[in-house]
Design an enzyme around this catalytic site. Structure first.
Site, mmCIF file in Angstrom:
data_model
loop_
_atom_site.group_PDB
_atom_site.id
_atom_site.type_symbol
_atom_site.label_atom_id
_atom_site.label_comp_id
_atom_site.label_asym_id
_atom_site.label_seq_id
_atom_site.Cartn_x
_atom_site.Cartn_y
_atom_site.Cartn_z
ATOM 1 N N GLN A 15 -18.204 -16.954 13.700
ATOM 2 C CA GLN A 15 -17.837 -15.708 13.018
ATOM 3 C C GLN A 15 -17.579 -14.620 14.060
ATOM 4 O O GLN A 15 -18.430 -13.775 14.310
ATOM 5 C CB GLN A 15 -18.981 -15.300 12.075
ATOM 6 C CG GLN A 15 -18.658 -14.163 11.175
ATOM 7 C CD GLN A 15 -17.745 -14.567 10.042
ATOM 8 O OE1 GLN A 15 -17.871 -15.642 9.483
ATOM 9 N NE2 GLN A 15 -16.826 -13.714 9.714
ATOM 10 N N PHE A 16 -16.380 -14.632 14.660
ATOM 11 C CA PHE A 16 -16.071 -13.637 15.691
ATOM 12 C C PHE A 16 -16.088 -12.216 15.135
ATOM 13 O O PHE A 16 -16.307 -11.255 15.870
ATOM 14 C CB PHE A 16 -14.733 -13.936 16.367
ATOM 15 C CG PHE A 16 -13.523 -13.609 15.540
ATOM 16 C CD1 PHE A 16 -12.915 -12.365 15.645
ATOM 17 C CD2 PHE A 16 -12.995 -14.545 14.654
ATOM 18 C CE1 PHE A 16 -11.798 -12.059 14.886
ATOM 19 C CE2 PHE A 16 -11.892 -14.243 13.897
ATOM 20 C CZ PHE A 16 -11.284 -12.993 14.014
ATOM 21 N N THR A 17 -15.924 -12.064 13.832
ATOM 22 C CA THR A 17 -15.882 -10.726 13.243
ATOM 23 C C THR A 17 -17.229 -10.014 13.297
ATOM 24 O O THR A 17 -17.296 -8.806 13.037
ATOM 25 C CB THR A 17 -15.373 -10.768 11.788
ATOM 26 O OG1 THR A 17 -16.246 -11.583 11.008
ATOM 27 C CG2 THR A 17 -13.948 -11.313 11.725
#
Length: 150
Positions: free
Chosen positions: A78-80
């Site tokens: 989950q890079f966000t």
């Protein structure tokens, strides 16, 4: 590294209409990696996740960890989680690590969870468009960041 742990009754990841991973009772873990993260950050998080006592004991008190209840884990990249939202309304992802850093650390984190628990760890697919479905249990949601160890 930054994670969001959600205690779930069930969770799954679907890619292109096909279920890639599904779990029952346990943790859905969203994992974000930034450029400065290392395997030691992953090790610290593994110990914290495994030791986290957020499952009810016989008295209804959150006193048991994931191993004590035989829980499952599903880890989704989950890079966000490293969104910067200070300027304007469109987030920036500059703090999120490049693939050559984040993919090996994501895989290392999942492998270490599996080694420590002896249970298969459900995984998403790095970089894929994923439909993540979950049924929160509680809800219980915990955020951890290796930059805040102390």
């Amino acid at each position: 590294m930054r994670i969001v742990i959600q205690r779930v009754s069930r969770a799954s990841v679907t890619i292109d209409g096909n279920v890639k991973s599904a779990i029952g009772k346990g943790f859905l873990i969203l994992l974000g990696v930034e450029e400065s993260d290392t395997e030691s950050d992953a090790e610290w998080l593994v110990k914290k996740v495994i030791g986290l006592r957020v499952f009810d004991d016989e008295n209804g008190v959150m006193n048991l960890n994931i191993s004590q209840v035989g829980g499952d884990m599903l880890v989704v990249s989950q890079f966000t989680l490293f969104a910067s939202y200070k300027k304007g309304n469109r987030p920036s992802w500059l703090r999120a690590a490049r693939h050559e850093i984040s993919v090996p650390l994501y895989e290392y984190f999942c492998r270490r969870l599996q080694e420590e628990t002896g249970k298969e760890i459900g995984m998403g697919e790095f970089g894929a468009m994923m439909d993540v479905e979950l049924l929160n249990d509680g809800p219980v949601t915990i955020c951890m960041d290796t930059k805040n160890k102390e």
